[in-house]
Structures are given as structure tokens and as C-alpha cells.
Motif scaffolding. Sequence first.
Motif, PDB file in Angstrom:
ATOM      1  N   THR A 105      -4.849  -1.891  58.841  1.00 46.38           N
ATOM      2  CA  THR A 105      -5.164  -0.911  57.786  1.00 46.38           C
ATOM      3  C   THR A 105      -4.296  -1.060  56.542  1.00 46.38           C
ATOM      4  N   ILE A 106      -3.305  -1.937  56.553  1.00 48.78           N
ATOM      5  CA  ILE A 106      -2.420  -2.016  55.390  1.00 48.78           C
ATOM      6  C   ILE A 106      -3.176  -2.534  54.169  1.00 48.78           C
ATOM      7  N   SER A 107      -2.869  -1.928  53.019  1.00 48.05           N
ATOM      8  CA  SER A 107      -3.511  -2.359  51.778  1.00 48.05           C
ATOM      9  C   SER A 107      -2.497  -2.610  50.661  1.00 48.05           C
ATOM     10  N   ARG A 108      -1.286  -2.095  50.855  1.00 47.37           N
ATOM     11  CA  ARG A 108      -0.240  -2.281  49.837  1.00 47.37           C
ATOM     12  C   ARG A 108       1.077  -2.608  50.544  1.00 47.37           C
ATOM     13  N   VAL A 109       1.642  -3.760  50.213  1.00 44.11           N
ATOM     14  CA  VAL A 109       2.861  -4.224  50.874  1.00 44.11           C
ATOM     15  C   VAL A 109       3.982  -4.333  49.846  1.00 44.11           C
ATOM     16  N   GLY A 110       5.096  -3.731  50.180  1.00 42.52           N
ATOM     17  CA  GLY A 110       6.261  -3.838  49.316  1.00 42.52           C
ATOM     18  C   GLY A 110       7.088  -5.061  49.682  1.00 42.52           C
ATOM     19  N   SER A 122      17.841 -10.492  41.017  1.00 35.05           N
ATOM     20  CA  SER A 122      18.162 -11.785  40.408  1.00 35.05           C
ATOM     21  C   SER A 122      17.025 -12.801  40.541  1.00 35.05           C
ATOM     22  N   VAL A 123      16.033 -12.516  41.392  1.00 33.02           N
ATOM     23  CA  VAL A 123      14.917 -13.443  41.567  1.00 33.02           C
ATOM     24  C   VAL A 123      14.017 -13.370  40.335  1.00 33.02           C
ATOM     25  N   PRO A 124      13.761 -14.488  39.640  1.00 30.88           N
ATOM     26  CA  PRO A 124      12.922 -14.471  38.438  1.00 30.88           C
ATOM     27  C   PRO A 124      11.530 -13.893  38.705  1.00 30.88           C
ATOM     28  N   ALA A 125      11.024 -13.123  37.763  1.00 30.93           N
ATOM     29  CA  ALA A 125       9.741 -12.440  37.944  1.00 30.93           C
ATOM     30  C   ALA A 125       8.597 -13.405  38.231  1.00 30.93           C
ATOM     31  N   GLY A 126       8.609 -14.572  37.619  1.00 31.98           N
ATOM     32  CA  GLY A 126       7.490 -15.500  37.756  1.00 31.98           C
ATOM     33  C   GLY A 126       7.331 -16.122  39.121  1.00 31.98           C
ATOM     34  N   ILE A 127       8.406 -16.100  39.944  1.00 31.77           N
ATOM     35  CA  ILE A 127       8.307 -16.761  41.249  1.00 31.77           C
ATOM     36  C   ILE A 127       8.455 -15.793  42.416  1.00 31.77           C
ATOM     37  N   ARG A 128       8.482 -14.523  42.163  1.00 29.90           N
ATOM     38  CA  ARG A 128       8.767 -13.545  43.207  1.00 29.90           C
ATOM     39  C   ARG A 128       7.742 -13.560  44.341  1.00 29.90           C
ATOM     40  N   PHE A 129       6.466 -13.567  43.976  1.00 28.35           N
ATOM     41  CA  PHE A 129       5.421 -13.479  44.997  1.00 28.35           C
ATOM     42  C   PHE A 129       4.614 -14.769  45.098  1.00 28.35           C
ATOM     43  N   LYS A 130       5.134 -15.827  44.547  1.00 26.41           N
ATOM     44  CA  LYS A 130       4.357 -17.055  44.411  1.00 26.41           C
ATOM     45  C   LYS A 130       3.710 -17.489  45.716  1.00 26.41           C
ATOM     46  N   GLU A 131       4.486 -17.530  46.807  1.00 25.96           N
ATOM     47  CA  GLU A 131       3.953 -18.028  48.072  1.00 25.96           C
ATOM     48  C   GLU A 131       3.144 -16.969  48.826  1.00 25.96           C
ATOM     49  N   TYR A 132       3.242 -15.705  48.403  1.00 35.40           N
ATOM     50  CA  TYR A 132       2.493 -14.632  49.065  1.00 35.40           C
ATOM     51  C   TYR A 132       1.164 -14.327  48.384  1.00 35.40           C
ATOM     52  N   GLU A 133       1.047 -14.682  47.123  1.00 41.63           N
ATOM     53  CA  GLU A 133      -0.074 -14.206  46.318  1.00 41.63           C
ATOM     54  C   GLU A 133      -1.435 -14.655  46.819  1.00 41.63           C
ATOM     55  N   ALA A 134      -1.578 -15.935  47.173  1.00 37.67           N
ATOM     56  CA  ALA A 134      -2.877 -16.443  47.626  1.00 37.67           C
ATOM     57  C   ALA A 134      -3.335 -15.719  48.884  1.00 37.67           C
ATOM     58  N   ALA A 135      -2.415 -15.563  49.840  1.00 35.33           N
ATOM     59  CA  ALA A 135      -2.762 -14.859  51.078  1.00 35.33           C
ATOM     60  C   ALA A 135      -3.066 -13.398  50.798  1.00 35.33           C
ATOM     61  N   ALA A 136      -2.339 -12.782  49.881  1.00 33.05           N
ATOM     62  CA  ALA A 136      -2.566 -11.368  49.547  1.00 33.05           C
ATOM     63  C   ALA A 136      -3.962 -11.164  48.969  1.00 33.05           C
ATOM     64  N   ARG A 137      -4.376 -12.075  48.090  1.00 26.61           N
ATOM     65  CA  ARG A 137      -5.722 -11.968  47.516  1.00 26.61           C
ATOM     66  C   ARG A 137      -6.789 -12.118  48.598  1.00 26.61           C
ATOM     67  N   ALA A 138      -6.600 -13.098  49.492  1.00 27.48           N
ATOM     68  CA  ALA A 138      -7.582 -13.335  50.551  1.00 27.48           C
ATOM     69  C   ALA A 138      -7.672 -12.144  51.501  1.00 27.48           C
ATOM     70  N   LEU A 139      -6.554 -11.480  51.732  1.00 27.13           N
ATOM     71  CA  LEU A 139      -6.515 -10.343  52.657  1.00 27.13           C
ATOM     72  C   LEU A 139      -6.747  -9.009  51.948  1.00 27.13           C
ATOM     73  N   LYS A 140      -6.954  -9.065  50.624  1.00 29.18           N
ATOM     74  CA  LYS A 140      -7.168  -7.866  49.808  1.00 29.18           C
ATOM     75  C   LYS A 140      -5.993  -6.895  49.927  1.00 29.18           C
ATOM     76  N   ILE A 141      -4.808  -7.459  49.769  1.00 30.53           N
ATOM     77  CA  ILE A 141      -3.575  -6.679  49.823  1.00 30.53           C
ATOM     78  C   ILE A 141      -2.895  -6.721  48.463  1.00 30.53           C
ATOM     79  N   LEU A 142      -2.421  -5.578  48.010  1.00 29.63           N
ATOM     80  CA  LEU A 142      -1.646  -5.507  46.774  1.00 29.63           C
ATOM     81  C   LEU A 142      -0.164  -5.646  47.107  1.00 29.63           C
TER      82      LEU A 142
END
Length: 344
Positions: free
Chosen positions: A179-184, A190-210
Motif C-alpha cells: 500500500t505504500i505510495s510515498r517513501v521518504g 551534503s549529498v548533491p540534489a541532482g544525484i540524491r534519488f538517481k538510482e531509485y527514480e526509475a524503480a519509483a516511477r515503475a512502482l508509482k511511488i513518490l
Amino acid sequence: MKIRVLRSNSGNPKSEIRNPKFVVFLSAMLFTLCASAEAQQPKKVPQIGYVSESGDANNPGPTVEAFRRELRNLGYIEEKNILVEHRYAGGKLERVPSFVTELVQLKVDVLVVVSTTAIRAAKQATKTIPIVMVTTQDPVATGLIDSLARPGGNITGLTLLSRDLNGKRLELLKEVIPTISRVGVLLPDSVPAGIRFKEYEAAARALKILLQSLEVRRQNPDFEEAFQTAAKGRVSALITMRNGLFIDYRKHIAELAIKNRLPSMSERSDMVEAGGLLSYAANEAESYRRAAYYVDKILKGTKPGDIPVEQPTKFELVINLKTAKQIGVTIPQSVLYRADKVIK
């Protein structure tokens, strides 16, 4: 030492030197003197420099202990036939470059570095001292080495490939909590904004998770504030990034996640042992044990650039059933069957 030449009856010392028995005696005596002098010279004890991103001298952590234990298994006894200069950053990575510089100035025989910050600092500080790294990233893609098979230069070691597993971690979290839809995502500021979710983003889109960023300041970290932000954003699960700061606060993070009834996925297993719900990662203790093996090979004369960089061949799913019960989560049997370790 003075050597007295005995005169023969003829009074000619040369006749004695020509005597074969005298030559053998003299050679044996000189050999004995040289051997005695050499034996009196103390053997150089190899010195290892070790920079850890977390922990301190009183609580070095399980990875440092795994490294030390394997050194002992290989016949190295600290303060006897090997010296280890430890430097602990305590989660404050800004201290790492100065630690590396300090160890280079000590002219250690091998540097062991276990964070990207430390590896880059070591690579910049020395081209001659062998470096054994333990990294979570692809060392070829990040330009640390030439190739895994022949790293070249003065760097070798192991890669945990932790970042490559992030998509799988999110899939496992979704399988446990459909049932999860939003994951923190708990991460240092110190982690640069551009690479924070880089490796999670594709899976998040496929699973419809924000995905929502939950930043923690390195200076005077306030984890309670991060969890308050999670509550305001209606976050229903948590991912804890692998970071030196979080290692030292793993127990506190686990307690806050339980208090807020948040299922958590971690990038290293010791977070689960501290009370987190799930982790999916390579066996870190095994990787640090292997780092001692690399040190041994280098001390025995192998060039670091000729030693292939190892990758993990097995990844472990660890589940804390005690935590699951505390936060009211039922782990599906299909996931339990695949677990490598279950904490009850």
C-alpha cells in the motif's frame, strides 16, 4: 674487532694466509660476524593506515573488527608484527582529507580507505603508497581505477555495488508493504540534489511511488526534525541511505522509525541489527575481511595495480521480525523464504 695474524715459524704471515685451513677458518669467522650483525638489526614492522568514516577508538564498529580479525587469521598481531594507525571520522567526512594527509606523512606501508571521500583524498595525496579501498560505487565509472581486472596505479580493493541495488530495495519494500505510495529517503544535506534519488527514480516511477527527501544536517544532526517532516508529508515508509553519519546514529534512527511506525529499508545490514525493518546489501563484514587479504598480498610484494578489484557475488536480505511486530507489519511468507537472516 681486530684480527691478529699468527706468524709461522718462518715469520712470514703470507704463508699462513695461503694455508687452506686458515682461509676456511677466516671465512667462517667473517660469516659469523656478519650474520650476528644482521641479526641484531631490528626488522621493520609494516605500518597500515586505516581511515574509517564512522565510529571511534572505543567503538570502532563491526567492519573494523572484521578487518582486524582477518589480520590475526593471516598471522598479523597488532603492536607485534604489524602496526595499524586508525583514524575515525565519526560521520564527519570533512575530517577525512586531513586524516589521509596525516597518514601519508607518516609514510605508512598501505592505506585502507572506506569512503569515496577518503579514496579520492588518498589518490590525490600519494601515487606511491598502495591504497586498498572499500567502496559502494563503481570505481571504474567514477574514475578511481582503469578497470576491475587490472586497476593500474596504486589502488585496488573491493566494491560493494551498493548503489546498483537501490531499485531492488524499493521493489522489496513495495512487496512487503503493497500500500505504500510515498517513501521518504533519509540522507545527509551534503549529498548533491541532482544525484540524491538517481538510482531509485526509475524503480519509483515503475512502482508509482513518490520519493521525498528527508535531509539531516551534518552539523548537530536533528533526526527528530526529519521524522516530523516525514509525518507532515504523509510518508508511509523510509529508506535510509548508507552514510557514515547514519552508522553512528543507527540505533537512534531505528527507534524513531519504530516510534513513528515507519517500515524502513536500509542500504546496510547493521541498521537492521540496530532495529530497522529490512536491508538488502552485500555482506559488509566479509568485504572488510577481504580487505585484510589485500593488505597481506601487498605486504608480500604484489603491486596493487596488478590485483583485480573484487565485486560481491551474493547479496543478503535481512529482516527484523521483532521490529515488524512492534510497528504492526506482517512480512509475507514469499519474502521470508528469501531472507538470508531473520532477527527474532
